[in-house]
Design a protein around this motif. Sequence first.
Motif, PDB file in Angstrom:
ATOM      1  N   SER A  65      30.844  22.838  20.798  1.00 20.83           N
ATOM      2  CA  SER A  65      31.108  24.124  20.162  1.00 20.83           C
ATOM      3  C   SER A  65      29.809  24.916  20.095  1.00 20.83           C
ATOM      4  N   VAL A  66      29.912  26.148  19.654  1.00 19.07           N
ATOM      5  CA  VAL A  66      28.717  26.971  19.494  1.00 19.07           C
ATOM      6  C   VAL A  66      27.824  26.367  18.412  1.00 19.07           C
ATOM      7  N   GLN A  67      28.438  25.865  17.350  1.00 17.69           N
ATOM      8  CA  GLN A  67      27.660  25.226  16.294  1.00 17.69           C
ATOM      9  C   GLN A  67      26.989  23.953  16.829  1.00 17.69           C
ATOM     10  N   GLY A  68      27.687  23.223  17.687  1.00 15.00           N
ATOM     11  CA  GLY A  68      27.099  22.047  18.303  1.00 15.00           C
ATOM     12  C   GLY A  68      25.917  22.397  19.187  1.00 15.00           C
ATOM     13  N   TYR A  69      26.009  23.539  19.876  1.00 19.00           N
ATOM     14  CA  TYR A  69      24.884  23.993  20.704  1.00 19.00           C
ATOM     15  C   TYR A  69      23.686  24.347  19.834  1.00 19.00           C
ATOM     16  N   ARG A  70      23.944  25.007  18.719  1.00 19.64           N
ATOM     17  CA  ARG A  70      22.840  25.349  17.806  1.00 19.64           C
ATOM     18  C   ARG A  70      22.204  24.083  17.225  1.00 19.64           C
ATOM     19  N   ARG A  71      23.037  23.105  16.892  1.00 13.58           N
ATOM     20  CA  ARG A  71      22.517  21.827  16.397  1.00 13.58           C
ATOM     21  C   ARG A  71      21.688  21.145  17.486  1.00 13.58           C
ATOM     22  N   TRP A  72      22.148  21.223  18.739  1.00 10.31           N
ATOM     23  CA  TRP A  72      21.415  20.646  19.863  1.00 10.31           C
ATOM     24  C   TRP A  72      20.044  21.306  20.001  1.00 10.31           C
ATOM     25  N   LEU A  73      20.000  22.644  19.860  1.00 12.10           N
ATOM     26  CA  LEU A  73      18.712  23.353  19.919  1.00 12.10           C
ATOM     27  C   LEU A  73      17.781  22.898  18.804  1.00 12.10           C
ATOM     28  N   ARG A  74      18.333  22.734  17.590  1.00 11.26           N
ATOM     29  CA  ARG A  74      17.502  22.256  16.477  1.00 11.26           C
ATOM     30  C   ARG A  74      16.978  20.857  16.753  1.00 11.26           C
ATOM     31  N   ASP A  75      17.817  20.004  17.315  1.00 15.04           N
ATOM     32  CA  ASP A  75      17.380  18.641  17.642  1.00 15.04           C
ATOM     33  C   ASP A  75      16.278  18.658  18.702  1.00 15.04           C
ATOM     34  N   GLN A  76      16.382  19.553  19.667  1.00 16.63           N
ATOM     35  CA  GLN A  76      15.349  19.654  20.701  1.00 16.63           C
ATOM     36  C   GLN A  76      14.018  20.089  20.081  1.00 16.63           C
ATOM     37  N   ARG A  77      14.077  21.077  19.182  1.00 15.14           N
ATOM     38  CA  ARG A  77      12.853  21.533  18.517  1.00 15.14           C
ATOM     39  C   ARG A  77      12.258  20.435  17.637  1.00 15.14           C
ATOM     40  N   ALA A  78      13.130  19.708  16.943  1.00 22.03           N
ATOM     41  CA  ALA A  78      12.643  18.614  16.085  1.00 22.03           C
ATOM     42  C   ALA A  78      11.983  17.524  16.928  1.00 22.03           C
ATOM     43  N   PHE A  79      12.539  17.227  18.089  1.00 29.26           N
ATOM     44  CA  PHE A  79      11.931  16.234  18.974  1.00 29.26           C
ATOM     45  C   PHE A  79      10.548  16.696  19.406  1.00 29.26           C
ATOM     46  N   ASN A  80      10.435  17.964  19.776  1.00 29.42           N
ATOM     47  CA  ASN A  80       9.133  18.489  20.194  1.00 29.42           C
ATOM     48  C   ASN A  80       8.118  18.438  19.053  1.00 29.42           C
ATOM     49  N   ARG A  81       8.562  18.747  17.834  1.00 31.62           N
ATOM     50  CA  ARG A  81       7.642  18.689  16.695  1.00 31.62           C
ATOM     51  C   ARG A  81       7.187  17.266  16.436  1.00 31.62           C
ATOM     52  N   LYS A  82       8.104  16.317  16.514  1.00 29.07           N
ATOM     53  CA  LYS A  82       7.732  14.916  16.299  1.00 29.07           C
ATOM     54  C   LYS A  82       6.794  14.434  17.394  1.00 29.07           C
ATOM     55  N   ARG A  83       7.061  14.853  18.615  1.00 32.29           N
ATOM     56  CA  ARG A  83       6.232  14.410  19.746  1.00 32.29           C
ATOM     57  C   ARG A  83       4.825  14.969  19.628  1.00 32.29           C
ATOM     58  N   GLU A  84       4.719  16.209  19.171  1.00 29.69           N
ATOM     59  CA  GLU A  84       3.406  16.831  19.040  1.00 29.69           C
ATOM     60  C   GLU A  84       2.691  16.382  17.776  1.00 29.69           C
ATOM     61  N   GLY A  85       3.412  15.710  16.899  1.00 27.14           N
ATOM     62  CA  GLY A  85       2.785  15.199  15.685  1.00 27.14           C
ATOM     63  C   GLY A  85       2.543  16.263  14.638  1.00 27.14           C
ATOM     64  N   SER A  86       3.414  17.311  14.607  1.00 26.21           N
ATOM     65  CA  SER A  86       3.193  18.377  13.644  1.00 26.21           C
ATOM     66  C   SER A  86       3.901  18.097  12.307  1.00 26.21           C
ATOM     67  N   TYR A  87       4.575  16.933  12.187  1.00 24.28           N
ATOM     68  CA  TYR A  87       5.113  16.582  10.895  1.00 24.28           C
ATOM     69  C   TYR A  87       3.999  16.038  10.030  1.00 24.28           C
ATOM     70  N   PRO A  88       4.014  16.367   8.750  1.00 28.05           N
ATOM     71  CA  PRO A  88       3.015  15.776   7.866  1.00 28.05           C
ATOM     72  C   PRO A  88       3.212  14.277   7.766  1.00 28.05           C
ATOM     73  N   SER A  89       2.145  13.562   7.518  1.00 23.10           N
ATOM     74  CA  SER A  89       2.261  12.099   7.407  1.00 23.10           C
ATOM     75  C   SER A  89       3.122  11.755   6.208  1.00 23.10           C
ATOM     76  N   GLY A  90       3.881  10.695   6.349  1.00 26.62           N
ATOM     77  CA  GLY A  90       4.758  10.273   5.268  1.00 26.62           C
ATOM     78  C   GLY A  90       6.190  10.683   5.473  1.00 26.62           C
ATOM     79  N   ILE A  91       6.474  11.496   6.464  1.00 24.03           N
ATOM     80  CA  ILE A  91       7.868  11.896   6.725  1.00 24.03           C
ATOM     81  C   ILE A  91       8.392  11.101   7.877  1.00 24.03           C
TER      82      ILE A  91
END
Length: 179
Positions: free
Chosen positions: A153-179
């Motif tokens: 669905s369109v909502q599923g596509y938006r969720r997919w985009l958020r998951d892609q961005r979250a993966f990139n943030r985790k890979r780049e290490g931009s999450y604060p430590s402890g999360i």
Amino acid sequence: MSLATFRIAAESIKATAHPPGAPVLNWNSFFSLRTSRRRYSLASSIVSSIAVTGVAFVFLSTQPEMADEVTKLIPMDPVISMGILTFAATFLGWLIGPIFGNTVWKLFHRSRLPEFTVKEKAFFERIRNHRVNPMGASTNNPVPDYYGEKIGSVQGYRRWLRDQRAFNRKREGSYPSGI
């Protein structure tokens, strides 16, 4: 392809593919058609695997000389050899099922097929442009739905985009430590 170019191409496709007043395939309709195509493929895989297994079972049980030929190919106990051959027939039926399912689906949805094809190309172009680089994957950070197969669905596509961005943030290490 830039967003402006994509919009101009989409408008020209809409203008040439549809007479004025004809309904245009929207994204929600596209996703429901995509889901129905997947269901046709799954159902035909189930039916064809059962049918091919039945044919193989009948053929192998009525041809006693086949057991000798199979044991020459697979040098094991004849029961195990026949089981392997029956499993191979089931697997072959499962693999050829989507060919029949997609053909039947295309026959039932002939009128919307050109629109669906255009929308599917645009969808896969979006997937290709927005998916993550899998080089940063690990067991703690797996790649989220690389091909967008779970988007329904369109909502599923938006969720997919958020998951892609979250993966990139985790890979780049931009999450604060402890999360």
